[in-house]
Design an enzyme around this catalytic site. Structure first.
Site, short mmCIF file in Angstrom:
data_model
loop_
_atom_site.label_atom_id
_atom_site.label_comp_id
_atom_site.label_asym_id
_atom_site.label_seq_id
_atom_site.Cartn_x
_atom_site.Cartn_y
_atom_site.Cartn_z
N TYR A 204 0.83 -1.20 0.00
CA TYR A 204 0.00 0.00 0.00
C TYR A 204 0.87 1.26 0.00
O TYR A 204 0.65 2.19 -0.79
CB TYR A 204 -0.92 0.01 1.22
CG TYR A 204 -1.78 1.25 1.33
CD1 TYR A 204 -2.76 1.51 0.39
CD2 TYR A 204 -1.61 2.17 2.37
CE1 TYR A 204 -3.56 2.65 0.48
CE2 TYR A 204 -2.38 3.31 2.46
CZ TYR A 204 -3.36 3.54 1.51
OH TYR A 204 -4.13 4.67 1.60
N LYS A 208 1.37 4.40 -2.94
CA LYS A 208 1.11 5.81 -2.67
C LYS A 208 2.32 6.69 -2.94
O LYS A 208 2.19 7.83 -3.40
CB LYS A 208 0.62 5.98 -1.22
CG LYS A 208 -0.79 5.43 -0.98
CD LYS A 208 -1.80 6.08 -1.92
CE LYS A 208 -3.22 5.59 -1.69
NZ LYS A 208 -4.20 6.24 -2.59
N THR A 241 -13.74 6.07 5.97
CA THR A 241 -14.33 5.45 4.80
C THR A 241 -14.13 3.93 4.88
O THR A 241 -13.49 3.41 5.79
CB THR A 241 -13.66 5.95 3.50
OG1 THR A 241 -12.31 5.46 3.44
CG2 THR A 241 -13.65 7.48 3.44
#
Length: 324
Positions: A204, A208, A241
């Protein structure tokens, strides 16, 4: 080996998260200024069916943009479009896009271009976080493809249209959704798919920081070519989220009470993307990293021009584009 490849990325990622939470504890969320009307401008928002993507699409439509919501959930897309268009408050439509498929990404671009619309704003918002190890239909590591490589291909396939649509005083704008976790990111050029020792945290973070490297390299090429297109990396902070659904069970349990107090809402998280996409203050401004409405220094690694160039070349090879 395991300590370096798995445990260390995990610790670095959670340290980044703690720093962000401390910041959010003592600092208010960025408040959008009054934005100029955007009538006649067209935007694409990936992952625009829910969360920050939906809030970005909704806000851009409310100030006059024609918004294309790109996503891989058709039913969610229909609901999102209905909400945005309700009462004539906005103009939005949905086009299917699966960023984990190079074929689907190319098909999306073909479908969009068949509409003969200009393109002024591309918000590369879609993303996933810390999913278990798996590969896409094209053989790419899931985070790397969905968060970065799919957006790399999408942006390049739309670049000619963005260049034609931009003008002096009205630049086209590309917004890449990064994260504070990019500070923990390391790009493994010899193992971009992270097959040697998989770490979802490391994968991850790599995706990014790759987005920030991509942002800076592309802006340099556009500036050198004299094109009226800007590229900005944005960091929304920690936002409540569905991205966090893949956390470890203990981390999810700890996150719930903290999120209610310290996490930003999806609308607050989207404000930075909306600002980059439409604010007068951002006209002609690119090649930067925005956090809470301000330009910030990104990771030292992200400014490595040699790494930017090599990653660009490798990415072109992976998606079948000619490197420039």
């Amino acid at each position: 080996m395991w300590l370096q490849a798995v445990l260390w990325p995990l610790l670095r990622l959670y340290m980044c998260g703690i720093k962000v939470l401390i910041y959010q504890m003592f600092n208010r969320s960025f408040t959008l200024p009054v934005l100029p009307k955007q009538n006649g401008r067209v935007a694409i928002v990936t992952g625009g069916t829910r969360g920050m993507g939906f809030e970005t699409a909704r806000h851009l439509a409310s100030i006059g943009m024609h918004v294309i919501i790109a996503g891989n959930e058709k039913e969610e897309g229909a609901v999102a479009v209905e909400k945005i268009n309700e009462g004539g408050k906005g103009k939005a439509e949905f086009i299917y896009l699966d960023l984990t498929s190079l074929k689907s990404t190319r098909q999306f671009v073909h479908t969009f271009k068949s509409k003969a619309l200009p393109l002024h704003v591309l918000v590369n918002n879609a993303g996933t976080m810390m999913v278990p190890e798996k590969t896409t239909e094209d053989g790419f590591e899931f985070h790397f493809c969905l968060n970065y490589l799919g957006h790399f291909l999408l942006t390049n396939l739309l670049l000619d249209l963005l260049k034609r649509s931009g003008r002096q005083g009205g630049c086209s704008r590309i917004i890449n959704m990064s994260s504070a976790t990019h500070y923990a990111g390391v790009v493994h050029l010899d193992d971009l798919n992270r097959r040697k020792l998989y770490s979802s945290h490391g994968a991850y973070a790599q995706s990014k920081v790759a987005l920030v490297l991509f942002t800076y390299y592309l802006q340099e090429q556009l500036t050198t070519g004299g094109f009226n297109v800007t590229v900005t990396a944005v960091d929304p902070g920690m936002v409540d989220t569905a991205l966090y659904d893949n956390l470890w069970a203990l981390a999810r349990a700890l996150k719930k009470p903290v999120a209610k107090i310290l996490f930003r809402s999806p609308a607050e998280g989207a404000s930075i993307s909306v600002y980059a996409a439409a604010a007068s203050e951002m006209e002609g401004v690119g090649g930067c990293y925005l956090y809470n409405g301000e330009k910030k220094q990104s990771s030292d690694l992200s400014y490595d021009s040699d790494l930017q160039a090599v990653l660009w070349k490798k990415s072109c090879q992976l998606v079948g584009l000619q490197a420039t």
